[in-house]
Design an enzyme around this catalytic site. Structure first.
Site, PDB file in Angstrom:
ATOM      1  N   HIS A   1       1.216  -1.143  -0.026  1.00 53.40           N
ATOM      2  CA  HIS A   1      -0.117  -0.032  -0.013  1.00 53.40           C
ATOM      3  C   HIS A   1       1.024   1.228   0.439  1.00 53.40           C
ATOM      4  O   HIS A   1       2.316   1.376   0.423  1.00 53.40           O
ATOM      5  CB  HIS A   1      -0.850  -0.008   1.726  1.00 53.40           C
ATOM      6  CG  HIS A   1      -0.201   0.152   2.116  1.00 53.40           C
ATOM      7  ND1 HIS A   1       0.351   1.063   3.311  1.00 53.40           N
ATOM      8  CD2 HIS A   1      -0.132  -1.249   2.784  1.00 53.40           C
ATOM      9  CE1 HIS A   1       0.538   0.438   4.382  1.00 53.40           C
ATOM     10  NE2 HIS A   1       0.307  -0.171   4.147  1.00 53.40           N
TER      11      HIS A   1
ATOM     12  N   ASP B   1      -0.151   4.261   1.135  1.00 57.41           N
ATOM     13  CA  ASP B   1      -0.258   5.199   2.140  1.00 57.41           C
ATOM     14  C   ASP B   1       0.274   5.014   3.410  1.00 57.41           C
ATOM     15  O   ASP B   1       1.015   4.570   3.709  1.00 57.41           O
ATOM     16  CB  ASP B   1      -1.767   5.765   2.472  1.00 57.41           C
ATOM     17  CG  ASP B   1      -2.581   3.863   2.565  1.00 57.41           C
ATOM     18  OD1 ASP B   1      -2.416   2.927   2.215  1.00 57.41           O
ATOM     19  OD2 ASP B   1      -3.020   3.735   3.580  1.00 57.41           O
TER      20      ASP B   1
ATOM     21  N   ASP C   1       6.575   0.157   7.182  1.00 55.81           N
ATOM     22  CA  ASP C   1       5.271  -0.078   6.927  1.00 55.81           C
ATOM     23  C   ASP C   1       4.087   1.191   5.703  1.00 55.81           C
ATOM     24  O   ASP C   1       4.480   2.548   6.409  1.00 55.81           O
ATOM     25  CB  ASP C   1       4.162   0.691   8.155  1.00 55.81           C
ATOM     26  CG  ASP C   1       2.404   0.131   7.811  1.00 55.81           C
ATOM     27  OD1 ASP C   1       2.418  -0.567   7.095  1.00 55.81           O
ATOM     28  OD2 ASP C   1       1.888   0.742   8.297  1.00 55.81           O
TER      29      ASP C   1
ATOM     30  N   GLU D   1      -5.401   1.990   2.833  1.00 53.33           N
ATOM     31  CA  GLU D   1      -5.012   0.749   3.994  1.00 53.33           C
ATOM     32  C   GLU D   1      -5.073   1.164   4.961  1.00 53.33           C
ATOM     33  O   GLU D   1      -5.890   0.069   5.762  1.00 53.33           O
ATOM     34  CB  GLU D   1      -3.955   0.024   3.620  1.00 53.33           C
ATOM     35  CG  GLU D   1      -3.979  -1.595   3.861  1.00 53.33           C
ATOM     36  CD  GLU D   1      -2.920  -1.238   5.235  1.00 53.33           C
ATOM     37  OE1 GLU D   1      -3.173  -2.785   5.820  1.00 53.33           O
ATOM     38  OE2 GLU D   1      -1.965  -0.397   5.716  1.00 53.33           O
ATOM     39  N   GLU D   2      -4.354   1.805   5.840  1.00 52.10           N
ATOM     40  CA  GLU D   2      -4.910   2.371   6.770  1.00 52.10           C
ATOM     41  C   GLU D   2      -6.034   2.951   7.440  1.00 52.10           C
ATOM     42  O   GLU D   2      -6.066   3.708   9.043  1.00 52.10           O
ATOM     43  CB  GLU D   2      -3.685   3.974   7.253  1.00 52.10           C
ATOM     44  CG  GLU D   2      -1.909   3.354   6.990  1.00 52.10           C
ATOM     45  CD  GLU D   2      -1.549   1.888   7.526  1.00 52.10           C
ATOM     46  OE1 GLU D   2      -2.385   2.176   8.672  1.00 52.10           O
ATOM     47  OE2 GLU D   2      -0.477   1.981   7.684  1.00 52.10           O
TER      48      GLU D   2
ATOM     49  N   GLU E   1       3.189  -6.597   4.355  1.00 54.71           N
ATOM     50  CA  GLU E   1       3.732  -6.771   5.950  1.00 54.71           C
ATOM     51  C   GLU E   1       4.239  -6.619   6.121  1.00 54.71           C
ATOM     52  O   GLU E   1       5.260  -7.499   5.976  1.00 54.71           O
ATOM     53  CB  GLU E   1       2.050  -6.363   6.362  1.00 54.71           C
ATOM     54  CG  GLU E   1       0.921  -5.456   5.349  1.00 54.71           C
ATOM     55  CD  GLU E   1       1.182  -4.175   5.937  1.00 54.71           C
ATOM     56  OE1 GLU E   1       2.005  -4.165   6.959  1.00 54.71           O
ATOM     57  OE2 GLU E   1      -0.006  -4.114   5.208  1.00 54.71           O
TER      58      GLU E   1
ATOM     59  N   HIS F   1       4.053   2.790  12.487  1.00 55.75           N
ATOM     60  CA  HIS F   1       2.657   4.116  12.997  1.00 55.75           C
ATOM     61  C   HIS F   1       4.100   4.774  13.976  1.00 55.75           C
ATOM     62  O   HIS F   1       3.099   6.079  14.803  1.00 55.75           O
ATOM     63  CB  HIS F   1       1.952   3.305  13.667  1.00 55.75           C
ATOM     64  CG  HIS F   1       0.426   2.720  12.714  1.00 55.75           C
ATOM     65  ND1 HIS F   1      -0.557   2.434  12.612  1.00 55.75           N
ATOM     66  CD2 HIS F   1       1.282   2.512  11.208  1.00 55.75           C
ATOM     67  CE1 HIS F   1      -0.677   1.694  11.724  1.00 55.75           C
ATOM     68  NE2 HIS F   1      -0.051   1.834  10.816  1.00 55.75           N
TER      69      HIS F   1
END
Length: 391
Positions: free
Chosen positions: A73, A75, A105, A137-138, A165, A360
């Protein structure tokens, strides 16, 4: 001749695009499209409704079934309020780590996948290598389903999907599902001294939240199934993370809003848990409307990430285990787009560089050793796809 960038150079470019989920990802998509076009690789966009974001997919190799999809992904989560020791939008290498938002990530894997496509082209793969690059995705994996459906319609069917991931290059064969709702409880305002004549949206909302607590406790003490026992925790969990509402301390609340989500073990049915939530909301709504008819509870789906279920003789698992040598059983409680590919009929696993513990976080990083391990993994994959008699 096209300019061939190393995986690290590609990672530098990707991280420099601040593709926070609340913003557009089109600058990154433009760059990826242009880079692949330089090698004669055509990328296809799948737009969101507002045409402010796009997913992208591409195909290298013959137009035959049996290839492999590399899924990532574009984002990332925000850096607002986080204390970083370096610029989050510039990859900074120190102490064997690559710091920057999204390095782990999951722009690290995306960079490796983008580097792999020209390599696959040069190697003359006899089975295709495909790229799937999603958005949002987030936000609950909401950008992938339309892309997956279009790939299933327009490309030769791949035999395996590797969702990159961060798993420390270990093979993950199952994860929990995660349906979520926005809950709006509508009460009726009166002075709190006569609260029996009104309906407090907050106090009713608290009853629904307490139902979640009671379900968690019941699930926790129940003997887990064989599949559930693989997870930590080994049961379906219900969660409320934010709540707001009310006007003043002496007024019954007219409104209460909160998010409500599940983490459902793969051998339980999300529809059953959703039905249970709706039934409890209906029961509470009847209590409210017995006091005042204009009250109620609205459940609005915000997303539903399907679980990744363990596959019997799954091609993706077999492939990933051959490439990594990892034969351990591993599952995770977070969700990925792997379950969405599986729901569309693909065999899927999760396997990518980095540690989910870094996702994150401020000063997010990807270890150089993990980045290199991911590159070696994809080089072995290309060799296998180029083999005349593939294993």
């Amino acid at each position: 001749m096209p300019t061939v960038l190393t995986p690290r150079q590609i990672l530098d470019r990707l991280v420099a695009f601040p593709t926070v989920s609340r913003d557009s990802n089109l600058a990154l998509v433009d760059w990826v499209e242009e880079y692949l076009e330089g090698f004669g690789i055509t990328a296809h966009r799948v737009w969101n409704a507002e045409r402010t974001k796009a997913a992208l997919y591409a195909h290298v190799g013959p137009e035959v079934a049996g290839g492999v999809i590399l899924s990532g992904h574009s984002d990332v989560v925000p850096v607002d309020g986080q204390e970083w020791t370096s610029d989050p939008w510039t990859v900074t290498e120190r102490d064997g780590r690559l710091y920057g938002r999204g390095t782990c990530d999951m722009k690290g894997f995306v960079a490796l996948a983008l580097a792999a496509l020209p390599k696959a082209l040069e190697a003359g793969v006899t089975r295709p290598l495909q790229l799937a690059l999603s958005y949002d995705e987030e936000f609950g994996c909401v950008g992938a389903p339309a892309m997956i459906a279009e790939m299933a319609r327009s490309l030769p069917k791949a035999s395996a999907v590797i969702v990159g991931e961060p798993s420390r290059m270990a093979v993950v064969t199952a994860h929990k599902g995660s349906p979520a709702f926005r809950v709006h409880v509508r009460g009726h305002e009166v002075h709190s001294s006569i609260l029996h004549t009104g309906v407090s949206a907050i106090m009713t909302g608290a009853k629904l939240i307490d139902w979640a607590n009671r379900m968690n406790e019941a699930n926790r003490v129940r003997q887990p199934s064989a599949v559930a026992g693989l997870f930590d925790p080994p049961w379906t969990s219900l969660h409320v993370g934010t709540i707001s509402g009310g006007t003043a301390e002496n007024i019954t609340a007219a409104d209460c809003r909160f998010g409500f989500s599940f983490r459902i073990v793969p051998d339980e049915t999300p529809a059953d848990w959703i039905a249970a939530l709706k039934a409890e909301a209906a029961r509470l709504e009847a209590e409210m409307q017995a006091v005042h008819p204009d009250t109620g509870i609205t459940l609005t789906p915000s997303h539903e990430v399907p679980p990744l279920r363990p596959e019997t003789d799954g091609e993706a698992e077999a492939l990933a285990r051959r490439l990594t040598g990892d034969n351990a059983t591993r599952v995770v409680s977070y969700g990925t787009e792997a379950g969405q590919f599986q729901a569309e009929g693909y065999s899927a696993v999760v396997c990518g560089p980095g540690d989910i513990a870094q996702a994150h976080q401020p000063d997010e990083y990807l270890e150089v050793s993990q980045f290199e391990a991911g590159e070696a993994f994809l080089d072995r994959l290309i060799q296998q796809l180029a083999a005349k008699d593939p294993a």
